[in-house]
Write an enzyme that holds these catalytic residues in place. Structure first.
Site, PDB file in Angstrom:
ATOM      1  N   HIS A   1      -1.393   0.365  -1.101  1.00  0.00           N
ATOM      2  CA  HIS A   1      -1.486   1.819  -1.145  1.00  0.00           C
ATOM      3  C   HIS A   1      -0.449   2.407  -0.202  1.00  0.00           C
ATOM      4  O   HIS A   1      -0.289   1.958   0.943  1.00  0.00           O
ATOM      5  CB  HIS A   1      -2.891   2.250  -0.729  1.00  0.00           C
ATOM      6  CG  HIS A   1      -3.010   3.714  -0.459  1.00  0.00           C
ATOM      7  ND1 HIS A   1      -2.515   4.669  -1.314  1.00  0.00           N
ATOM      8  CD2 HIS A   1      -3.565   4.391   0.596  1.00  0.00           C
ATOM      9  CE1 HIS A   1      -2.758   5.870  -0.808  1.00  0.00           C
ATOM     10  NE2 HIS A   1      -3.380   5.728   0.342  1.00  0.00           N
TER      11      HIS A   1
ATOM     12  N   ASN B   1       1.877  10.107   0.164  1.00  0.00           N
ATOM     13  CA  ASN B   1       0.596   9.489  -0.201  1.00  0.00           C
ATOM     14  C   ASN B   1       0.093  10.149  -1.478  1.00  0.00           C
ATOM     15  O   ASN B   1      -0.310  11.304  -1.483  1.00  0.00           O
ATOM     16  CB  ASN B   1      -0.399   9.694   0.939  1.00  0.00           C
ATOM     17  CG  ASN B   1      -1.776   9.107   0.669  1.00  0.00           C
ATOM     18  OD1 ASN B   1      -2.114   8.789  -0.465  1.00  0.00           O
ATOM     19  ND2 ASN B   1      -2.576   8.985   1.707  1.00  0.00           N
TER      20      ASN B   1
ATOM     21  N   CYS C   1      -8.219   6.150  -2.805  1.00  0.00           N
ATOM     22  CA  CYS C   1      -6.924   5.471  -2.855  1.00  0.00           C
ATOM     23  C   CYS C   1      -7.026   4.051  -3.384  1.00  0.00           C
ATOM     24  O   CYS C   1      -6.009   3.450  -3.722  1.00  0.00           O
ATOM     25  CB  CYS C   1      -6.299   5.476  -1.468  1.00  0.00           C
ATOM     26  SG  CYS C   1      -6.209   7.123  -0.723  1.00  0.00           S
TER      27      CYS C   1
END
Length: 313
Positions: A239, A269, A112
């Site tokens: 993120h 996500n 990420c």
């Protein structure tokens, strides 16, 4: 010292929307449970689009917005952890799709934190004179690595891509110094396992405690290295892992005047795609003005992190 700046952004998401109610028909969960614990309402899932398709679509929009010809791009970097293609890599496939003739192309896998890692790498190349224009892309098809029987993780993930065009900048203030690193002793907390058929796994409480305590000081350091304070920020784009994490980090940071990216609510996500995807949307909607300083901060698998302050295009 000459540096680089982001001149244009682009983003792309699949058309298919997966709601919390849709997931409640797959596993033992509910819209209320997902919203309370993650803030996520919907996510996009690719039916036929590959990571290369997603990356190419976002990069094509960024390239068009920058007003550049394909031949002017001399570096393509793709951040991804979900691509199944090993060779040729996704970056050179994107270059081929867009008609970029001879750019160096490589993929970065830092989970990420991948986009911010790739952005720093491209910035360093521009500073060194090894490139003048670079395409930096975060692209993920996380649905390929989702365990649809695991209710703790399948509610989190989505697919998409975001891209930035980077250009040489004589002022040297367009992309600030990077703050990056990892804690490999806790790398198991966010991972893809099972070898050639990987599945996303996460130790949620471990990640939550780490993120809500460790990230704000890293964000402050990125601001300090850029010569600003958190109060100067026009936007904070972390993120998009979990809305509760985002809000906890921002509260500790004290960026009171900044627009906060909350794309996790509608996109879930998207790993390495989440930072450029969220930033591109903020800029496209006019929520952050050109030239405003934006903190980018990626974190996750590894456990790894990378962040920098950039000037918005």
């Amino acid at each position: 010292m000459p540096g680089s700046r982001i001149t244009a952004l682009g983003h792309h998401q699949p058309a298919k929307v997966l709601t919390n109610d849709d997931l409640a028909r797959l596993v033992d969960t509910s819209d209320e449970w997902i919203r309370q614990r993650t803030g996520i309402v919907t996510r996009r899932i690719a039916d036929t689009e590959s990571v290369t398709d997603l990356a190419s679509a976002a990069a094509g929009k960024a390239l068009a917005s920058a007003g550049l010809e394909p031949g002017q791009i001399d570096m393509v970097v793709v951040a991804t952890c979900s691509a199944m293609d090993r060779c040729p890599n996704i970056a050179t496939q994107v270059a081929g799709r867009l008609g970029i003739p001879a750019a160096v192309g490589f993929d970065v896998n830092n989970g990420c934190a991948g986009f911010c890692t790739a952005l720093a790498t491209a910035d360093h190349a521009v500073r060194a004179g090894a490139a003048r224009h670079a395409l930096v892309i975060g692209a993920e098809r996380m649905s390929d690595v989702t365990d649809w029987t695991d209710r703790s993780t399948c509610v989190l993930l989505g697919d998409g891509a975001g891209a930035a065009v980077l250009a040489a900048d004589p002022s040297g203030t367009g992309v600030g110094p990077v703050v990056w690193g990892s804690d490999p002793t806790r790398g198991h907390a966010v991972r893809l396992d099972d070898g050639w058929q990987p599945k996303f796994r996460q130790e949620g409480q471990t990640v939550f405690r780490w993120a809500t305590t460790a990230l704000a000081p890293l964000a402050e350091e990125a601001c300090r290295r850029a010569g600003i304070t958190p109060a100067d920020l026009g936007a904070v784009v972390t993120h998009q892992a979990n809305l509760r994490i985002i809000e906890a980090v921002v509260k500790r940071l004290g960026a009171d005047r900044a627009v906060i990216a909350r794309d996790v609510v509608e996109s879930g996500n998207t790993s390495a795609a989440s930072v450029p995807l969220a930033l591109a949307k903020l800029v496209e909607r006019g929520e952050v003005p050109g030239g405003a300083p934006a903190l980018l901060l990626g974190f996750g698998g590894g456990l790894s992190w990378a962040g920098q302050v950039v000037r918005c295009p």
